[in-house]
Design an enzyme around this catalytic site. Structure first.
Site, short mmCIF file in Angstrom:
data_model
loop_
_atom_site.label_atom_id
_atom_site.label_comp_id
_atom_site.label_asym_id
_atom_site.label_seq_id
_atom_site.Cartn_x
_atom_site.Cartn_y
_atom_site.Cartn_z
N ALA A 182 72.49 70.29 65.20
CA ALA A 182 71.97 69.32 66.19
C ALA A 182 73.06 68.90 67.17
O ALA A 182 73.05 67.80 67.69
CB ALA A 182 71.42 68.10 65.46
N GLY A 223 73.83 70.57 70.00
CA GLY A 223 73.53 70.99 71.38
C GLY A 223 73.21 69.81 72.27
O GLY A 223 72.79 68.75 71.82
N ARG A 261 67.99 70.65 79.20
CA ARG A 261 66.67 70.83 79.82
C ARG A 261 65.72 69.66 79.58
O ARG A 261 64.67 69.58 80.19
CB ARG A 261 66.04 72.14 79.30
CG ARG A 261 66.62 73.36 79.96
CD ARG A 261 66.14 74.63 79.28
NE ARG A 261 66.81 74.83 78.00
CZ ARG A 261 66.47 75.76 77.11
NH1 ARG A 261 65.44 76.55 77.37
NH2 ARG A 261 67.12 75.88 75.97
N THR A 311 76.22 78.48 68.02
CA THR A 311 75.65 78.17 66.70
C THR A 311 76.60 78.56 65.56
O THR A 311 76.61 77.92 64.50
CB THR A 311 74.30 78.88 66.51
OG1 THR A 311 74.46 80.26 66.87
CG2 THR A 311 73.22 78.26 67.37
N GLU A 332 71.45 88.88 70.99
CA GLU A 332 71.02 87.84 71.93
C GLU A 332 70.54 88.48 73.22
O GLU A 332 71.06 89.52 73.64
CB GLU A 332 72.19 86.89 72.21
CG GLU A 332 72.56 86.02 71.03
CD GLU A 332 71.36 85.26 70.48
OE1 GLU A 332 70.79 84.44 71.19
OE2 GLU A 332 70.98 85.51 69.31
N TYR A 384 44.21 35.20 72.93
CA TYR A 384 45.56 35.60 72.53
C TYR A 384 45.94 34.81 71.29
O TYR A 384 45.99 33.58 71.31
CB TYR A 384 46.59 35.34 73.64
CG TYR A 384 47.99 35.59 73.12
CD1 TYR A 384 48.36 36.86 72.67
CD2 TYR A 384 48.92 34.56 73.01
CE1 TYR A 384 49.62 37.09 72.13
CE2 TYR A 384 50.19 34.79 72.47
CZ TYR A 384 50.52 36.06 72.04
OH TYR A 384 51.75 36.30 71.50
N ASN A 405 36.50 30.27 63.27
CA ASN A 405 35.97 31.00 64.41
C ASN A 405 36.81 30.66 65.64
O ASN A 405 37.06 29.49 65.92
CB ASN A 405 34.52 30.57 64.64
CG ASN A 405 33.88 31.39 65.73
OD1 ASN A 405 33.29 32.43 65.48
ND2 ASN A 405 34.00 30.92 66.97
N ALA A 429 35.85 32.24 72.77
CA ALA A 429 36.34 33.05 73.90
C ALA A 429 37.39 32.28 74.68
O ALA A 429 37.26 31.08 74.88
CB ALA A 429 35.18 33.42 74.81
N ASN A 483 52.45 30.08 72.22
CA ASN A 483 53.46 30.21 71.16
C ASN A 483 54.89 30.20 71.68
O ASN A 483 55.82 30.19 70.90
CB ASN A 483 53.23 31.51 70.37
CG ASN A 483 53.32 32.73 71.25
OD1 ASN A 483 53.01 32.68 72.43
ND2 ASN A 483 53.75 33.85 70.68
#
Ligand code: UD1
Ligand code: MG
Length: 432
Positions: free
Chosen positions: A9, A11, A15, A82, A149, A339, A350, A353, A359
């Site tokens: 890892a 490399g 790209r 590698t 290669e 919210y 309950n 709406a 908070n």
């Protein structure tokens, strides 16, 4: 276990066009490297990760989650490639499996397939219609002779459609002898790990090709590859959960994090996004709702609901345009436009709406505690910290900034006034 794993890892991942190291890019909620580590841990407990570019940052992220992982810093200036990456790596077991950190789709089964048999080296190969970019694998009588290669290939070699997928299981003793002998006498002036194949063949060792699925061994090198890998992983994750009994409407429109878990009978409608290590039990998440790192049991959410991290919902109904954050709701109904943040709400309550838990005062966050059977009228603001005891009614439109005792009605409103026939006076018209 008699197997060690080395994950390459180091490399740069140019790209990816990103300041984040390539292997830390995430697929379905987990970085590519962590996918590789998790696969490695299913077959070995001696895991070494080779790092160079942004080594410190990567190591820190790994150490925050995993224990007992070994790290090796590549001398990438002197020994690029590698093969250079393997220089100085010590592994504890007879066999060493070498993986790439940018192959997040690899499965345990494939790793096991690569480590069975008696060959001195097993290497992963794929047949591709378009082999460009890959090392070509020269095979005769089912034995690998050499990997060349692309940049070093002659014309007939370029035509070879069998390519090196980049994963090898090697007798550790061979690695220890061959790695120091690698040369960089090639088109890229790099130390190629792939040269160990020819070295082994020259000594009469056996190198077996193990044919693997292209899908699993595709390396991720660009954002395009990242998106393609995500699609494959999503398909796998959703297939597994559907097999386990989760109902999905239009599954191709659903996103599920690889850490999410489902139990019992869950239903996910189209456009749902389940993020983080969420746990859903016997719950129904409706169209275009988002759940993040939360626990939801015997509840329904949405359509277009949002449950943000650290929420716990039990026997609860969350309707459209309701946002819940870091709150525990048990036996609650919050049907529309609310919210609810940093709150705890108990059985039978309950939430009307337009209710908002206020908070945050611009500096700190505060709790709203609501007891059992509380009726919170529409458009109420609950200014935290505030505690509402059981059996309370709060009148619509109230601003509640003091605790309310058990059984009370709380109302805070300017008295309503009416002015008779004001309309006609204002517009100068006649009442008919
Ligand atoms: C390599 C193989 C090629 C194979 C292909 C499959 C070699 C020489 N070639 O090529 O035959 O078809 O993978 O994907 O091995 N890495 C380091 N240090 C380095 C260079 C790379 O750790 O100095 C790591 C990378 O992070 C990556 C892996 O090794 O995880 C593969 O490197 P990459 O540059 O992608 O190799 P390829 O050129 O694609
Ligand atoms: Mg590559």
């Amino acid at each position: 276990m008699s197997l060690s794993v080395v994950i390459l890892a180091a490399g740069q991942g140019t790209r990816m066009k990103s300041t984040t190291p390539k292997v830390l890019h995430e697929i379905s909620g987990k970085s590519m490297l962590f996918h590789a580590i998790d696969a490695a841990q299913t077959v070995s407990d001696d895991i070494t990760i080779v790092l160079y570019h942004q080594a410190e940052r990567i190591q820190k992220e790994i150490d925050a989650i995993y224990e007992g992982i070994h790290f090796h810093l590549q001398d990438a200036k002197q020994y690029p490639g590698t093969g250079g990456a393997m220089k100085g790596v010590k592994t504890q077991n007879e066999r060493t499996l070498i993986l790439n950190g940018d192959m997040p789709l690899i499965t345990k089964d494939s790793l096991l397939a690569l480590t069975t048999g008696n060959a001195d080296i097993n290497m992963s190969v794929i047949r591709l219609d378009d082999p460009s970019g890959y090392g070509r694998v020269i095979i005769e009588n089912e034995q690998v002779l050499e990997i060349v290669e692309q940049k070093d290939c002659n014309t007939p070699q370029l035509m070879t459609k069998t390519v090196n997928a980049g994963i090898y299981a090697v007798n550790t003793e061979l690695l220890e002898r061959y790695i120091p002998e690698l040369s960089n006498d090639n088109a890229q002036a790099e130390y190629y790990l792939t040269d160990i194949v020819k070295m082994a063949v020259d000594e009469g060792k056996t190198v077996n090709p193990v044919y693997v699925q292209e899908e699993e061994f595709k390396g991720v090198n660009s954002k395009l590859d990242l998106a393609a890998a995500e699609e494959i992983l999503q398909r796998r994750i959703k297939t597994e959960w559907m097999k386990a009994g989760v109902t999905m409407r239009l599954p191709e429109t659903i996103y599920i994090d690889c850490r999410a878990k489902f139990e019992g009978e869950c239903v996910l409608e189209n456009g749902v996004s389940i993020q983080g290590a969420s746990v859903l039990i016997d719950s129904h998440i409706k169209t275009h709702s988002v759940v993040e790192d939360s626990y939801i049991e015997n509840s329904d959410v949405g359509p277009m609901g949002r449950v943000r991290p650290k929420s716990v919902l039990k026997n609860t109904h969350i309707g459209n345009f309701v946002e819940v954050k870091k709150s525990t709701l048990t036996g609650v109904k919050a049907g529309h436009l609310a919210y609810i943040g940093d709150a705890s709400i108990d059985e039978g309550s309950n939430i009307g709406a337009g209710v908002i838990t206020c908070n945050y005062d611009g500096k700190n966050k505060y709790q709203t505690i609501i007891g059992k059977n509380v009726f919170v009228g529409s458009d109420t603001q609950l200014v935290a910290p505030v505690t509402i005891a059981d059996d309370v009614m709060i009148a619509a439109g109230s601003t509640i900034n003091k605790d309310v005792e058990k059984g009370a009605l709380a109302i805070s409103r300017a008295p309503m006034k009416t002015f008779k026939n004001f309309f006609y006076k204002f517009f100068g018209t006649e009442k008919k």
